[in-house]
Design a protein around this motif. Structure first.
Motif, PDB file in Angstrom:
ATOM      1  N   VAL A  93       0.600  -1.147  -0.065  1.00  0.00           N
ATOM      2  CA  VAL A  93      -0.123   0.037  -0.102  1.00  0.00           C
ATOM      3  C   VAL A  93       0.829   1.237   0.110  1.00  0.00           C
ATOM      4  O   VAL A  93       0.547   2.197  -0.911  1.00  0.00           O
ATOM      5  N   PRO A  94       1.877   1.338   0.743  1.00  0.00           N
ATOM      6  CA  PRO A  94       2.692   2.710   0.761  1.00  0.00           C
ATOM      7  C   PRO A  94       3.374   2.948  -0.857  1.00  0.00           C
ATOM      8  O   PRO A  94       3.483   3.972  -1.086  1.00  0.00           O
ATOM      9  N   HIS A  95       3.399   2.073  -1.593  1.00  0.00           N
ATOM     10  CA  HIS A  95       3.844   2.075  -2.773  1.00  0.00           C
ATOM     11  C   HIS A  95       2.803   2.908  -3.779  1.00  0.00           C
ATOM     12  O   HIS A  95       3.190   3.684  -4.475  1.00  0.00           O
ATOM     13  N   ILE A 147      -7.714   1.955   3.797  1.00  0.00           N
ATOM     14  CA  ILE A 147      -6.764   2.501   2.707  1.00  0.00           C
ATOM     15  C   ILE A 147      -7.185   3.750   1.896  1.00  0.00           C
ATOM     16  O   ILE A 147      -6.763   4.780   1.794  1.00  0.00           O
ATOM     17  N   ASN A 159      -7.740   6.827   4.415  1.00  0.00           N
ATOM     18  CA  ASN A 159      -6.370   7.394   4.686  1.00  0.00           C
ATOM     19  C   ASN A 159      -5.847   8.173   3.157  1.00  0.00           C
ATOM     20  O   ASN A 159      -4.673   8.550   3.256  1.00  0.00           O
ATOM     21  N   ASN A 160      -6.761   8.180   1.973  1.00  0.00           N
ATOM     22  CA  ASN A 160      -6.300   8.587   0.809  1.00  0.00           C
ATOM     23  C   ASN A 160      -4.904   7.988   0.231  1.00  0.00           C
ATOM     24  O   ASN A 160      -4.001   8.714  -0.387  1.00  0.00           O
ATOM     25  N   GLU A 161      -4.865   6.447   0.571  1.00  0.00           N
ATOM     26  CA  GLU A 161      -3.502   5.823   0.097  1.00  0.00           C
ATOM     27  C   GLU A 161      -3.779   5.205  -1.363  1.00  0.00           C
ATOM     28  O   GLU A 161      -2.807   5.074  -2.052  1.00  0.00           O
ATOM     29  N   ALA A 162      -4.855   5.201  -1.615  1.00  0.00           N
ATOM     30  CA  ALA A 162      -5.378   4.754  -2.897  1.00  0.00           C
ATOM     31  C   ALA A 162      -6.794   5.235  -3.330  1.00  0.00           C
ATOM     32  O   ALA A 162      -7.728   5.433  -2.346  1.00  0.00           O
ATOM     33  N   LYS A 197       0.684   8.414  -5.865  1.00  0.00           N
ATOM     34  CA  LYS A 197      -0.514   9.352  -5.741  1.00  0.00           C
ATOM     35  C   LYS A 197       0.433  10.922  -6.044  1.00  0.00           C
ATOM     36  O   LYS A 197      -0.486  11.763  -6.854  1.00  0.00           O
ATOM     37  N   ALA A 218      -4.511   0.128  -5.076  1.00  0.00           N
ATOM     38  CA  ALA A 218      -3.578  -0.569  -4.230  1.00  0.00           C
ATOM     39  C   ALA A 218      -3.887  -2.035  -4.242  1.00  0.00           C
ATOM     40  O   ALA A 218      -5.146  -2.611  -4.187  1.00  0.00           O
ATOM     41  N   LYS A 242       0.474   4.544  -2.273  1.00  0.00           N
ATOM     42  CA  LYS A 242       0.279   5.989  -1.653  1.00  0.00           C
ATOM     43  C   LYS A 242       1.394   7.032  -2.518  1.00  0.00           C
ATOM     44  O   LYS A 242       1.201   8.138  -2.795  1.00  0.00           O
ATOM     45  N   ALA A 243       2.606   6.254  -2.509  1.00  0.00           N
ATOM     46  CA  ALA A 243       3.640   7.249  -3.174  1.00  0.00           C
ATOM     47  C   ALA A 243       3.306   7.489  -4.567  1.00  0.00           C
ATOM     48  O   ALA A 243       3.657   8.726  -4.883  1.00  0.00           O
TER      49      ALA A 243
END
Length: 336
Positions: A264-266, A292, A295-298, A271, A279, A268-269
């Motif tokens: 998931v951090p990938h 997810i 938190n606006n990660e995807a 974005k 994600a 988010k990056a």
């Protein structure tokens, strides 16, 4: 507000929720690459199960581009009728239909020659590929365009280019696998050239949603990282790609520490590119998927193995989040 079951606009298509079935090879075709009854049952059941967008497994644009000889194909017009039957069945049960157009490159495990940007084997267990000539590269771009045209004829709503997991386009992107000294090698822009040409070729005949799957981390020194892929994603945005499907790994043999939500951090990056992202990666509950999004990660949640275990994941996730879904079949409501 629960986001997982809110609609999502993907270009000219409205998804009924944010759940996507990730493309996963089933290895259930015969050597001809034609859809079999298994595929109809497999994909239609996930449509019945409430998944908004179903992405068909990696489907080879040329015979030598198959991951295995049991892969689906789209290199011939003979593939169109059964692919059309497949899209008809999925749409009948409320799903938006997508297909992943693919070329396995040096990771093809088939009889005969295999091809890659450079003549470097994936490992000792794989055969050494032949380095593609410029003429052959032009032919591959045309094969992706032809595959897209057949996918359109078969009724798919969404097209995805497979540029991840160490397959051909990913091999061109990565400096670990691309040692060319011509216009397709060296600089990041040159290594991106094949993907750029494939995007342009498909966009010349397709104005619907176009996704690209990437491996945003290679997990070895000297490999690509999310920072590199933000640049690639910005170029994709300029070329009218609609969403980046963010996975990681499999470019070269590597040790990967996997755990829930590890990729998931990938997403988010990426974005940071300004493009929507999907994600994926050991997302197994509705609560995880919702977190997810919150938190606006995807923007979309791609579910893989959990949808192999449970075709009705959408209903389970909805119940977990206190959301009532309309069942595709009325009698199914009794089960939820």
């Amino acid at each position: 507000m629960t986001l997982l079951f809110e609609p999502f606009q993907l270009r000219n298509i409205m998804l009924k929720n944010r759940l996507v079935m990730a493309p996963m090879c089933m290895y259930e075709a015969d050597n001809d690459g034609i859809v079999k009854p298994f595929h109809i049952v497999h994909y239609a059941s996930r449509a019945v199960g409430g998944t908004a967008l179903i992405l068909l497994e990696a489907t080879a644009v040329v015979p030598e581009g198959r991951i295995s000889e049991q892969d689906l194909g789209i290199w011939s017009d003979q593939h169109i009728p059964m692919l059309a039957e497949l899209t008809t069945q999925m749409k009948q049960y409320g799903a938006v239909t997508g297909i992943q157009l693919a070329h396995a490159g040096r990771k093809a495990t088939i009889q005969g020659d295999i091809f890659a940007p450079s003549a470097i084997a994936f490992s000792e267990a794989y055969q050494t590929p032949k380095a593609l000539t410029l003429e052959q590269i032009t032919g591959i771009v045309q094969s992706f365009k032809d595959g897209a045209q057949r996918a359109i004829k078969a009724g798919f709503d969404v097209l995805e280019i497979h540029a991840a997991h160490g397959y051909l386009i990913n091999e061109f992107l990565s400096p670990l696998t691309n040692k060319r000294t011509d216009v397709y090698g060296g600089t990041a822009k040159n290594r991106y050239r094949l993907l750029s040409e494939v995007i342009d070729a498909i966009r010349s005949i397709w104005d619907g949603p176009l996704l690209v799957r990437v491996s945003a981390e290679e997990y070895v020194e000297g490999g690509l990282t999310p920072t590199d892929y933000v640049q690639f994603a910005q170029w994709m945005k300029e070329q009218d790609v609609d969403l980046i499907d963010v996975s990681t790994g499999a470019v070269v043999p590597a040790t990967i520490d996997t755990f829930p939500l590890y990729q998931v951090p990938h997403a988010k990056a990426l974005k940071a590119s300004g493009l929507p992202v999907g994600a994926v990666g050991l997302i197994t509950t509705g609560t995880e998927a919702e977190s997810i999004l919150q938190n606006n990660e995807a923007d979309l949640i791609l579910i893989g193995r959990e949808l192999l275990r449970d075709p009705y994941f959408a209903y389970r996730a909805a119940k977990e989040l206190g959301v009532t879904l309309e069942a595709t079949a009325k009698t199914y409501r009794r089960g939820w």
